[in-house]
Design an enzyme around this catalytic site. Structure first.
Site, PDB file in Angstrom:
ATOM      1  N   HIS A 102       0.846  -1.200   0.000  1.00 34.00           N
ATOM      2  CA  HIS A 102       0.000   0.000   0.000  1.00 34.00           C
ATOM      3  C   HIS A 102       0.875   1.241   0.000  1.00 34.00           C
ATOM      4  O   HIS A 102       2.018   1.227   0.454  1.00 34.00           O
ATOM      5  CB  HIS A 102      -0.947   0.007   1.207  1.00 34.00           C
ATOM      6  N   HIS A 104       0.916   5.265   1.198  1.00 37.93           N
ATOM      7  CA  HIS A 104       0.306   6.286   2.063  1.00 37.93           C
ATOM      8  C   HIS A 104       0.350   7.635   1.351  1.00 37.93           C
ATOM      9  O   HIS A 104       1.411   8.060   0.881  1.00 37.93           O
ATOM     10  CB  HIS A 104       1.119   6.460   3.350  1.00 37.93           C
TER      11      HIS A 104
HETATM   12  P1  5GP Z   1       2.115   0.309   7.274  1.00 39.51           P
HETATM   13  O1  5GP Z   1       2.744   0.521   8.599  1.00 39.51           O
HETATM   14  O2  5GP Z   1       1.942  -1.174   7.029  1.00 39.51           O
HETATM   15  O3  5GP Z   1       2.782   1.021   6.152  1.00 39.51           O
HETATM   16  O4  5GP Z   1       0.701   0.976   7.328  1.00 39.51           O
HETATM   17  C1  5GP Z   1      -0.466   0.366   7.722  1.00 39.51           C
HETATM   18  C2  5GP Z   1      -1.459   1.457   7.902  1.00 39.51           C
HETATM   19  O5  5GP Z   1      -2.738   0.863   8.010  1.00 39.51           O
HETATM   20  C3  5GP Z   1      -1.258   2.309   9.154  1.00 39.51           C
HETATM   21  O6  5GP Z   1      -1.155   3.663   8.769  1.00 39.51           O
HETATM   22  C4  5GP Z   1      -2.507   2.052   9.986  1.00 39.51           C
HETATM   23  O7  5GP Z   1      -2.954   3.224  10.601  1.00 39.51           O
HETATM   24  C5  5GP Z   1      -3.491   1.563   8.952  1.00 39.51           C
HETATM   25  N1  5GP Z   1      -4.495   0.636   9.416  1.00 39.51           N
HETATM   26  C6  5GP Z   1      -4.323  -0.390  10.281  1.00 39.51           C
HETATM   27  N2  5GP Z   1      -5.475  -1.069  10.424  1.00 39.51           N
HETATM   28  C7  5GP Z   1      -6.389  -0.472   9.625  1.00 39.51           C
HETATM   29  C8  5GP Z   1      -7.768  -0.718   9.350  1.00 39.51           C
HETATM   30  O8  5GP Z   1      -8.390  -1.624   9.870  1.00 39.51           O
HETATM   31  N3  5GP Z   1      -8.371   0.115   8.463  1.00 39.51           N
HETATM   32  C9  5GP Z   1      -7.699   1.150   7.869  1.00 39.51           C
HETATM   33  N4  5GP Z   1      -8.380   1.911   7.017  1.00 39.51           N
HETATM   34  N5  5GP Z   1      -6.402   1.419   8.114  1.00 39.51           N
HETATM   35  C10 5GP Z   1      -5.763   0.611   8.985  1.00 39.51           C
END
Ligand code: 5GP
Length: 138
Positions: A102, A104
């Site tokens: 993903h 951001h």
């Molecule tokens: P990563 O750390 O893997 O780059 O980002 C994961 C992102 O997913 C984080 O910014 C966190 O806030 C978000 N996130 C975690 N659980 C959920 C969820 O259930 N729904 C949504 N929309 N975002 C989530």
């Protein structure tokens, strides 16, 4: 490291969990982060299964970047942010917490520090309004 389809974004992609969806097509969904680092923090999620950038199909990467740009512009327009930070984490030591690729899209507002990565939960009603406004601006 292999892809594990029990991750939370895979569940959202399968419709098993709810999300504040902004956009969906055959290749990707866009939704708002529920623990946003700033108002309007959005996630662009390719549907193709990969943990992150390192194991992604290059074709999936080229397909998704125009959408990342569209969402960045729409988020900036709707939120009135002064800038947009694009972030993408690969494996836990680099800050990745959900192991499905993903991107951001994080609005940055002049003089306002970003919240912590994966910090406080946003208000659902506020996210619903934002998701609708960003969808309309796409
Ligand atoms: P990563 O750390 O893997 O780059 O980002 C994961 C992102 O997913 C984080 O910014 C966190 O806030 C978000 N996130 C975690 N659980 C959920 C969820 O259930 N729904 C949504 N929309 N975002 C989530």
């Amino acid at each position: 490291m292999t892809y594990d389809s029990s991750n939370i974004f895979a569940k959202i992609l399968r419709g098993e969990l709810p999300a504040h969806k902004v956009y969906e097509d055959d290749t990707a969904i866009v939704m708002l982060d529920i623990f946003p680092q700033s108002r309007g923090h959005a996630l662009v999620i390719p549907k193709a299964a990969s943990r992150n950038l390192l194991d992604a199909d290059p074709a999936a990467l080229s397909a998704v970047m125009p959408l990342v740009q569209r969402v960045a512009k729409a988020v900036k327009g709707v939120t009135g942010a002064d800038g947009i930070r694009l972030a993408q984490f690969n494996e836990a030591p680099a800050g990745q917490t959900v192991f499905h690729l993903h991107f951001h899209i994080i609005p940055v507002y002049d003089g306002v520090a970003l919240g912590a990565h994966g910090g406080g939960k946003a208000d659902d009603a506020e996210l619903a309004v934002l998701a609708k406004d960003i969808a309309a601006a796409l």
